[in-house]
Design a protein around this motif. Sequence first.
Motif, PDB file in Angstrom:
ATOM      1  N   SER A  91      34.374  38.907  28.335  1.00 44.75           N
ATOM      2  CA  SER A  91      35.418  37.944  28.000  1.00 44.75           C
ATOM      3  C   SER A  91      36.752  38.330  28.644  1.00 44.75           C
ATOM      4  N   HIS A  92      36.778  39.479  29.333  1.00 40.88           N
ATOM      5  CA  HIS A  92      37.984  39.956  30.005  1.00 40.88           C
ATOM      6  C   HIS A  92      37.636  40.375  31.427  1.00 40.88           C
ATOM      7  N   ARG A  93      38.584  40.168  32.313  1.00 46.56           N
ATOM      8  CA  ARG A  93      38.463  40.598  33.711  1.00 46.56           C
ATOM      9  C   ARG A  93      39.573  41.610  33.948  1.00 46.56           C
ATOM     10  N   ILE A  94      39.190  42.834  34.312  1.00 43.23           N
ATOM     11  CA  ILE A  94      40.157  43.894  34.568  1.00 43.23           C
ATOM     12  C   ILE A  94      40.239  44.079  36.083  1.00 43.23           C
ATOM     13  N   GLU A  95      41.369  43.709  36.647  1.00 41.93           N
ATOM     14  CA  GLU A  95      41.592  43.838  38.082  1.00 41.93           C
ATOM     15  C   GLU A  95      42.428  45.089  38.310  1.00 41.93           C
ATOM     16  N   TRP A  96      41.956  45.983  39.156  1.00 41.91           N
ATOM     17  CA  TRP A  96      42.623  47.261  39.336  1.00 41.91           C
ATOM     18  C   TRP A  96      42.487  47.739  40.767  1.00 41.91           C
ATOM     19  N   ARG A  97      43.264  48.787  41.069  1.00 40.92           N
ATOM     20  CA  ARG A  97      43.133  49.436  42.377  1.00 40.92           C
ATOM     21  C   ARG A  97      43.543  50.897  42.261  1.00 40.92           C
ATOM     22  N   ASN A  98      42.997  51.692  43.126  1.00 41.84           N
ATOM     23  CA  ASN A  98      43.385  53.088  43.247  1.00 41.84           C
ATOM     24  C   ASN A  98      44.401  53.143  44.381  1.00 41.84           C
ATOM     25  N   SER A 154      44.811  49.416  49.607  1.00 42.65           N
ATOM     26  CA  SER A 154      46.074  48.789  49.980  1.00 42.65           C
ATOM     27  C   SER A 154      46.527  47.865  48.851  1.00 42.65           C
ATOM     28  N   GLU A 155      47.772  47.404  48.924  1.00 39.25           N
ATOM     29  CA  GLU A 155      48.353  46.547  47.891  1.00 39.25           C
ATOM     30  C   GLU A 155      47.523  45.293  47.623  1.00 39.25           C
ATOM     31  N   ASP A 156      46.897  44.747  48.665  1.00 38.90           N
ATOM     32  CA  ASP A 156      46.162  43.492  48.495  1.00 38.90           C
ATOM     33  C   ASP A 156      44.701  43.687  48.072  1.00 38.90           C
ATOM     34  N   ARG A 157      44.241  44.914  47.965  1.00 42.58           N
ATOM     35  CA  ARG A 157      42.860  45.208  47.580  1.00 42.58           C
ATOM     36  C   ARG A 157      42.770  45.354  46.066  1.00 42.58           C
ATOM     37  N   PHE A 169      46.186  53.979  37.512  1.00 42.44           N
ATOM     38  CA  PHE A 169      45.791  52.906  38.418  1.00 42.44           C
ATOM     39  C   PHE A 169      46.472  51.618  37.967  1.00 42.44           C
ATOM     40  N   PRO A 170      47.145  50.914  38.859  1.00 40.40           N
ATOM     41  CA  PRO A 170      47.713  49.622  38.481  1.00 40.40           C
ATOM     42  C   PRO A 170      46.578  48.678  38.077  1.00 40.40           C
ATOM     43  N   LEU A 171      46.801  47.929  36.987  1.00 42.28           N
ATOM     44  CA  LEU A 171      45.761  47.027  36.530  1.00 42.28           C
ATOM     45  C   LEU A 171      46.359  45.810  35.861  1.00 42.28           C
ATOM     46  N   GLU A 172      45.536  44.793  35.773  1.00 44.92           N
ATOM     47  CA  GLU A 172      45.891  43.568  35.063  1.00 44.92           C
ATOM     48  C   GLU A 172      44.642  43.083  34.336  1.00 44.92           C
ATOM     49  N   VAL A 173      44.808  42.678  33.084  1.00 49.17           N
ATOM     50  CA  VAL A 173      43.696  42.147  32.298  1.00 49.17           C
ATOM     51  C   VAL A 173      43.921  40.662  32.096  1.00 49.17           C
ATOM     52  N   VAL A 174      42.920  39.869  32.468  1.00 53.03           N
ATOM     53  CA  VAL A 174      42.994  38.428  32.325  1.00 53.03           C
ATOM     54  C   VAL A 174      41.717  37.933  31.667  1.00 53.03           C
ATOM     55  N   PRO A 175      41.776  36.788  30.994  1.00 53.22           N
ATOM     56  CA  PRO A 175      40.560  36.240  30.393  1.00 53.22           C
ATOM     57  C   PRO A 175      39.555  35.815  31.471  1.00 53.22           C
TER      58      PRO A 175
END
Length: 68
Positions: free
Chosen positions: A23-30, A35-38, A61-67
């Motif tokens: 129910s959640h999508r965690i978008e992250w990067r190392n 790179s910034e766009d990955r 790690f920068p991340l964002e959680v979205v439904p």
Amino acid sequence: MISLGLEPSPEECSRAGCRARASHRIEWRNPRIHSEDRRKVWLACDEHEEFLREFLAARDFPLEVVPV
């Protein structure tokens, strides 16, 4: 590679052993290797969203959680 029918569906939680619907999508990067766009994506059910988010946050790690 031999498949035993155990591959997760695109809607399943990314937590090892969990087959619950995400129910959640965690978008992250190392930032050390991406790179910034990955962005990488983990899916999480309600039960494991906090665990996966904290796992990544503990590594800065920068991340964002979205439904989903």
